[in-house]
Each structure stands twice: as structure tokens, then as C-alpha cells.
Design a protein around this motif. Structure first.
Motif, PDB file in Angstrom:
ATOM      1  N   LEU A 297      -6.301  -7.363  -5.808  1.00  0.00           N
ATOM      2  CA  LEU A 297      -6.448  -7.275  -7.260  1.00  0.00           C
ATOM      3  C   LEU A 297      -5.236  -6.627  -7.914  1.00  0.00           C
TER       4      LEU A 297
ATOM      5  N   SER B  53     -11.519 -14.064 -16.029  1.00  0.00           N
ATOM      6  CA  SER B  53     -11.095 -14.713 -14.787  1.00  0.00           C
ATOM      7  C   SER B  53     -11.777 -16.073 -14.654  1.00  0.00           C
ATOM      8  N   ASN B  54     -11.010 -17.044 -14.190  1.00  0.00           N
ATOM      9  CA  ASN B  54     -11.562 -18.374 -13.924  1.00  0.00           C
ATOM     10  C   ASN B  54     -11.666 -18.651 -12.433  1.00  0.00           C
ATOM     11  N   ALA B  55     -11.731 -17.566 -11.631  1.00  0.00           N
ATOM     12  CA  ALA B  55     -11.794 -17.732 -10.175  1.00  0.00           C
ATOM     13  C   ALA B  55     -13.043 -18.493  -9.749  1.00  0.00           C
TER      14      ALA B  55
ATOM     15  N   GLN C 278      -9.711  -5.932 -14.201  1.00  0.00           N
ATOM     16  CA  GLN C 278      -8.663  -5.103 -13.617  1.00  0.00           C
ATOM     17  C   GLN C 278      -8.802  -3.638 -14.006  1.00  0.00           C
TER      18      GLN C 278
ATOM     19  N   LYS D  72      -7.511  -9.419 -21.512  1.00  0.00           N
ATOM     20  CA  LYS D  72      -7.224  -9.816 -20.129  1.00  0.00           C
ATOM     21  C   LYS D  72      -7.786  -8.825 -19.124  1.00  0.00           C
TER      22      LYS D  72
ATOM     23  N   THR E  25      -5.926 -15.098  -6.072  1.00  0.00           N
ATOM     24  CA  THR E  25      -6.529 -13.794  -5.783  1.00  0.00           C
ATOM     25  C   THR E  25      -7.764 -13.957  -4.919  1.00  0.00           C
TER      26      THR E  25
ATOM     27  N   PRO F 163      -1.826 -10.521  -9.034  1.00  0.00           N
ATOM     28  CA  PRO F 163      -1.353 -10.713 -10.417  1.00  0.00           C
ATOM     29  C   PRO F 163       0.099 -10.281 -10.611  1.00  0.00           C
TER      30      PRO F 163
ATOM     31  N   ALA G 117     -12.857 -11.446  -6.997  1.00  0.00           N
ATOM     32  CA  ALA G 117     -11.641 -11.605  -7.792  1.00  0.00           C
ATOM     33  C   ALA G 117     -11.918 -11.536  -9.277  1.00  0.00           C
ATOM     34  N   SER G 118     -13.197 -11.662  -9.678  1.00  0.00           N
ATOM     35  CA  SER G 118     -13.557 -11.640 -11.095  1.00  0.00           C
ATOM     36  C   SER G 118     -13.758 -10.233 -11.636  1.00  0.00           C
TER      37      SER G 118
ATOM     38  N   THR H 111      -2.445 -16.890  -9.500  1.00  0.00           N
ATOM     39  CA  THR H 111      -3.570 -17.230 -10.354  1.00  0.00           C
ATOM     40  C   THR H 111      -4.835 -16.537  -9.854  1.00  0.00           C
ATOM     41  N   ASP H 112      -5.909 -16.691 -10.612  1.00  0.00           N
ATOM     42  CA  ASP H 112      -7.186 -16.126 -10.186  1.00  0.00           C
ATOM     43  C   ASP H 112      -7.664 -16.781  -8.897  1.00  0.00           C
TER      44      ASP H 112
END
Length: 692
Positions: free
Chosen positions: A188, A406-408, A537, A399, A201, A192, A533-534, A197-198
Motif C-alpha cells: 500500500l 480504489s477500483n481494485a 491510504q 484519493k 497493488t 502507488p 488494496a481498497s 495501479t490499484d
């Protein structure tokens, strides 16, 4: 203090004098004076042959054995003592002699009750009360002496216990959940920063889960065989950030993530081969002479302190999330640590996953309630494409704070098996390889301290130098696997592992292996990595404030094996930590360009390209600026030099007492926990330096 003469005693004394040299072992009683002179007690102890299990003398190490049974002090029998000592014991008050040992600053502080030896049973209760202040958090250790605890704490599940499949699954998941912050939060931070990208990650998190499971199983079979989880340690985070923020990578736009990841892979593979060689060749046995608790404590402490510039500066972007997260994890781990649910300390063991689940749900309510909605702004639009000043102003908040940024989850595959070289062929450069080689030495020092602490918690018998070398060598091999798969860091023993064993009282090797298998299965499910990953941060950064603080605390707790009241020791630790923080700060202030390019929390890791050393050789400048800007490296160098040049006794320095061949000859079963499986031991029969 004079004693009245007795005719019966005079007759006895005359008879004893006639025997002459036959009664040389006759012991005269110790009678404490009013001024409580501690030298009288020492002199009396030497004449009587008294050996205390709480003694701080260097010579007492031979009387301490870690196999579980404590060695009782030598007690003279009645024929040796004579009636006058027995009479004196009945008249003397043991409490009068307590201040004698309390005045001695050279002992461990554990102290004996101080009364005559034959009264030890009556003073047992006092002994237990006096040594309670050095108990390790979550443990029941009494006196660490030279070999650690005299009586290892009682475990719910021993190292070779097999309670059944269901308990093993529960214990295994318990072990890994307690280490969740250390296992999955490194990606994490670095992905980035590498421009990933997500989905990248999520893939790196799944890869770390797979490699951690594989390397943990390998270590439990072929390493030290202690129930220690292997993972991507924070030791490798600082050099990764240094390489990521190098000048030549700042302007990369196309395939930036893959290029930097391949650079990290090459450096990790080279350093891992070096670590494997020093371990399996037996050279680590020689290095262990330089590695003591006074060296380990500040080094591990510097690993956690190195990231203070990243912690709250990033978490502070969303104080409505980060502050409750920090408070909740501290309340769970400290204020509620003694609360048991069905016999388990749920809040202390699961402080990290429980707190992050609660605050994550709270953050979801904030996001759904419109706390981060700004008119005409969308978190999916890159900041470079935003047109209004309002959106640009709140882009950072959207963000880092929104749970739907996140679009993971949408991009990650349901089933994906991480494979070697998935990011491409590793790139090998001399400068990054040398940096990682030095960092691998720091990781080895970290692991040595964890081996010792874990062994003291589990069975009270430290491994031999050969077992430690074998463990370091296997960690090098496991780091090669981490480099081939591309985790972004090397594989090493997680420092928090010893703390988890002490709290849960579960040391089963089978439980850790079953948990590793479960972790491997989860790594194949891409959506599991996507969920992790979502995590916002800011939420991850606030939780890392606690995890890094725990690393610092565990590092400094290593000083319990030393003379903590020694000015020599505390000065070495203080000087090592201060110079280890101050000298890198000098190198980190030379960043005229990066102050406008990089976020503030990454500026300290850009000194490799912008540092003050300019010799004309760019490769040499990069290496020296990078190494001298990393806190853990500077702290290790200062601590090793000071600890091995400043005079000090072994007891004062707290030199690690590894088991020897003499321990095997006297008690062959004492080191069975570290022995390789019979079929494997035949293969390594040639390597005597790796035997238990």
C-alpha cells in the motif's frame, strides 16, 4: 555482633579443631551488621560456596540451564554447618538482609532475598514479588540471566504439539491475523509510489501472501524450525523507497511500475545470494560475536523510527479517520489487553484487524454520507485533468480518504496464481545491489534478535550458532524467491512474531504451517488482494503508526538481556539512535529539486540522488548518499563499533549465550526442536557448521 558463649558449643569447637583439615569445609554463619555492608555478603557467599540463580556474576552462567529446570543453590547440610548456624538462623530475621542485595547496582535487579541459604523456601514468596518488574509483555518469565528464562512459560500449544486440524486452523489464522499489518501494508506504500495501479497493488498483495506462505513452510522445515512467520519486512521498505525516488525514475511515465519493480527484483536477488552464502558457509557464526542485544535493540528501534516522516503526515490528510484509528488500536492493545473472551485475549491479539475493520466501516459511512463529495468533482479523474481549482484542492482528500476511490475490486481477477518473473526479467545494477546487500545485513541482525527472543519464550533453550546460521542462510534463499516473484522486498522473519507467540501462548509449528497453507490458498483468490488494496491510504498510514511503534518497542525490549542500569549500555544505545536519526537528516536536507516534485513524506528518501557527497563517480555517490541517509544502516554501524570497542563484561553487555556442543553432550534432547528432519539431515551431514 557478639554471641554469648555456650559450654556445649565450646566442647564441640574443641572436637572440631582436633579433626584439623578434615573440616575445612566448615561454614560459619553470615551475620548481617547494622550498616548492611554488601561486601560481607559476597565474602560469606565465596566461603560457603553459595551459588544464586539470581546472581549477576559472570561466573554464574555455568549454573544456569535453559532446558526448563532451574539449578538450585548449593545448600550445606547440617553436618557441615554445625549447630551454631542452625541456631543463628532461628534467631535472625531474613528481612534485615534484604537491603544488602538491593544496594548492589551491578546485579540484574532481580535480587535474592538475601537471607541465609537454608531459608530459601521461606523467602520464595519475596523472590517472586521482587522480579515481577522484568516480565516480558504477555509472558511469565522470571529471571533471564544468561540463557533467558529459567522456567519457560507454559504454552497452550507447544512447538511439537498437534492438537488436531480444527484447532490448528484456528491457531494458524490467529497467528497471521495478528500480523496482518506487517504482511500486507508494505504494497500500500510502495506500489502507488512506483506509479502502479490499484490492480497492481492487489496483485502485489496476493504475491506477498503466496511467498510468505511458501517461505514460512520452508523455514519451519529447513531453517531454525521455530514457529516464525516469514514476510516482507519493513527493513526492506526504506531501501525500496530510496530506489523508487531516484532521480532517473521521477520522470518515467510509461511502464514506470514494471521498470522499478524489475530494478528492485534484481537488487533483492543479488543481496539474497550474498545473505545465503554468509549463512550456509558458517561465516554467520563469526558475525554473531559482534551481534549482541546492545546492537540489536537500537537497530530494530531505528527500523520503526525511520518512517516517522511518513506516518502521520499522510494519515493527517484525513484526521476524522486516522485519529480514531490510532486511538482505537491503542485502547485495544493497551487498555483492554487483559480482557478475555472465552479464555482468549481477543483485543490484544486482534488489535490490528479489529480496529481497522471498525474504522473502515466508519469510513464507508462517511463516504456514503457525502463527507467527501464536492460539486463537479470526481475521484476517478486524475488531478492533471481537473479543470476547477476546487477539485484540484480536494483531489488529495478524495484519493486518500474515500473508501470507493480504489477500483481494485472491479479490475482484479477472481482467480489468479502469482508466478515467477510476472513483471518481467529482473534488472541488475551494481549500485542498487550494494545498497540491498548492506540492508540484508540489517535484516540478519533483526532476525538474530527475533530467534533469541522466540526461543526464550518457547522452550528456554537458545539455538546453537549453527542453527542461527542455517536460519539466516535459508532466509537468503527465501529472499531469492521473493525477488523472483516480485514482492518489492526481501523475505525475513517478522519481528512482531515473538510478541504474538508471547501473547497467544501458541508455539505450534504445525499451526504456523497450516496458517501458511491457508494464506497460499487466499493468494490464488484475486478478490482477497483486491479487498486489502481498497483500504484508504490514510487509514493504512494511521495503522502503520501503531505497527512501527510496536517494532520500536520490541527492539528496545531486547535490552532486558543486558545490564539496563549500565551507563555504558544506555549511552551506546542513546548515541546509536541519535546519530542514526541525526546523520541521515543531514543527508536528507539536500533536495532542492525534489521539494517541488515529490510529496513531503517521500523527500527524506530522495537523498541518494541529491545528497552532499559528490566525488565525481555517480555510482559511488549514489551508494554512499543512499546508505548514509538510511537510519537503520547508520544506527547498526555506530552500535557495532561502540559495543565492540568500549570495554565491558559479558554480563554487562548481555552477550547472547547460544547453545554449544557441550549442551548436546550433557542433554541430547534439549535441542531436538531445532534438529532437521532425519532425511534432510543426511543431506546436510557434510555441513557441520549448520548442525543443531
Amino acid at each position: 555482633m557478639e554471641r554469648e558463649s555456650n559450654p556445649a558449643e565450646s566442647t564441640t569447637h574443641k572436637a572440631d579443631k582436633q579433626k584439623g583439615k578434615k573440616l575445612r569445609s566448615k561454614i560459619e554463619p553470615f551475620v548481617p551488621h547494622g550498616d548492611h555492608n554488601a561486601r560481607d555478603l559476597r565474602s560469606w557467599a565465596k566461603r560457603t560456596g553459595f551459588v544464586s540463580i539470581f546472581s549477576g556474576e559472570v561466573g554464574s552462567s555455568s549454573s544456569v540451564h535453559g532446558g526448563g529446570g532451574s539449578v538450585q543453590p548449593r545448600v550445606a547440610n547440617e553436618s557441615e554447618i554445625g549447630p551454631e548456624l542452625n541456631n543463628n538462623n532461628n534467631n535472625s530475621n531474613s528481612n534485615e538482609s534484604e537491603p544488602i542485595l538491593q544496594e548492589r547496582g551491578e546485579d540484574h535487579g532481580t535480587g535474592n532475598a538475601g537471607g541465609p541459604v537454608i531459608m530459601e523456601n521461606n523467602n520464595k514468596k519475596d523472590d517472586e514479588e521482587e522480579v515481577i518488574d522484568i516480565k516480558y509483555p504477555g509472558g511469565d518469565e522470571r529471571d533471564f540471566g544468561h540463557f533467558g528464562p529459567q522456567n519457560p512459560p507454559e504454552m497452550k500449544c507447544g512447538i511439537r504439539d498437534n492438537p488436531g486440524l480444527v484447532p490448528l486452523m484456528y491457531y494458524g489464522m490467529q497467528h497471521y491475523l495478528s500480523l496482518a499489518g506487517s504482511l500486507v501494508f508494505v504494497p500500500l506504500i510502495i506500489v502507488p509510489a512506483m506509479g502502479g495501479t490499484d490492480k497492481d497493488t492487489a496483485t502485489v498483495i496476493s504475491t506477498i501472501m503466496l511467498v510468505s506462505g511458501l517461505t514460512t513452510i520452508l523455514h519451519s522445515y529447513f531453517g531454525t524450525r521455530l514457529p516464525l512467520v516469514q514476510g516482507s519486512s519493513f527493513v526492506f521498505l526504506a531501501p525500496a523507497l530510496v530506489i523508487i525516488n531516484a532521480r532517473e525514475y521521477r520522470n518515467l511515465s510509461e511502464n514506470k511500475f514494471r521498470h522499478i519493480m524489475r530494478e528492485l527484483q534484481g537488487a533483492i536477488i543479488v543481496s539474497s545470494i550474498f545473505q545465503c552464502i554468509i549463512g550456509l558457509s558458517g561465516f554467520m557464526s563469526l558475525l554473531l560475536r559482534l551481534i549482541n542485544p546492545v546492537v540489536v535493540a537500537p537497530t530494530i528501534g531505528a527500523v520503526g523510527l525511520a518512517f516517522f516522516s511518513y506516518g502521520f503526515p499522510l494519515a493527517g490528510s484525513c484526521v476524522e479517520i486516522s485519529v480514531p484509528q490510532i486511538l482505537l488500536v491503542l485502547i485495544f492493545s493497551l487498555h483492554l489487553r487483559g480482557v478475555s473472551v472465552f479464555g482468549n485475549r481477543v483485543f490484544q491479539v486482534y488489535a490490528v484487524p479489529l480496529s481497522i475493520a471498525i474504522i473502515w466501516v466508519y469510513a464507508c459511512f462517511l463516504t456514503a454520507g457525502g463527507a467527501y463529495d464536492y460539486k463537479g468533482c470526481s475521484p476517478d479523474i486524475p488531478i492533471s485533468n481537473m479543470l476547477t481549482d476546487l477539485c484540484i484542492k480536494h483531489a488529495y482528500t478524495m484519493k486518500h480518504c474515500r473508501t470507493d476511490a480504489s477500483n481494485a475490486w472491479e479490475t482484479a481477477d477472481w482467480i489468479r496464481i502469482p508466478y515467477p518473473l510476472q513483471w518481467g526479467i529482473p534488472i541488475f545494477h551494481l549500485r542498487t545491489s550494494i545498497i540491498m546487500i548492506i540492508v540484508s545485513l540489517v535484516a540478519s541482525v533483526d532476525s538474530v534478535g527475533t530467534y533469541y527472543s522466540a526461543s526464550m519464550h518457547i522452550n528456554g533453550k537458545p539455538p546453537t550458532r549453527g542453527v542461527v546460521s542455517r536460519g539466516i542462510g535459508l532466509e537468503g534463499f527465501c529472499s531469492v524467491l521473493a525477488g523472483l516473484w516480485g514482492t518489492g522486498g526481501g523475505s525475513t522473519t517478522l519481528t512482531e512474531n515473538a510478541h504474538t507467540v508471547a501473547i497467544t501462548k501458541v508455539a505450534s509449528r504445525r499451526a504456523v504451517e497450516v496458517g501458511a497453507v491457508i494464506l497460499i490458498v487466499f493468494s490464488f483468490i484475486g478478490k482477497v488482494g483486491a479487498i486489502l488494496a481498497s483500504i484508504p491510504q490514510a487509514l493504512a498510514a494511521s495503522l502503520l503508526c501503531f505497527v512501527w511503534a510496536l517494532v520500536v518497542a520490541l527492539g528496545l525490549s531486547t535490552l532486558r538481556y543486558t545490564h539496563t542500569a549500565s551507563f555504558r549500555n544506555i549511552m551506546i544505545v542513546g548515541a546509536s539512535l541519535f546519530i542514526g536519526l541525526s546523520l541521515p537528516a543531514y543527508f536528507q536536507q539536500y533536495q532542492p529539486e525534489t521539494a517541488f516534485i515529490l510529496p513531503g513524506y517521500f523527500i527524506p528518501y530522495s537523498a541518494a540522488s541529491d545528497g552532499p557527497i559528490h566525488s565525481g563517480n555517480k555510482q559511488f555517490d549514489f551508494i554512499m548518499n543512499a546508505l548514509l541517509s538510511m537510519n537503520m544502516v547508520v544506527t547498526l554501524l555506530v552500535a557495532i563499533v561502540l559495543d565492540n570497542t568500549v570495554p565491558g563484561g559479558q554480563q554487562e553487555r548481555g552477550v547472547y549465550r547460544w547453545s554449544t556442543s557441550d549442551d548436546l553432550s550433557s542433554n541430547p534432547s534439549s535441542l531436538d526442536d531445532y534438529k532437521l528432519p532425519s532425511k534432510v539431515s543426511r543431506v546436510f551431514r557434510w555441513a557441520k557448521c549448520l548442525d543443531a
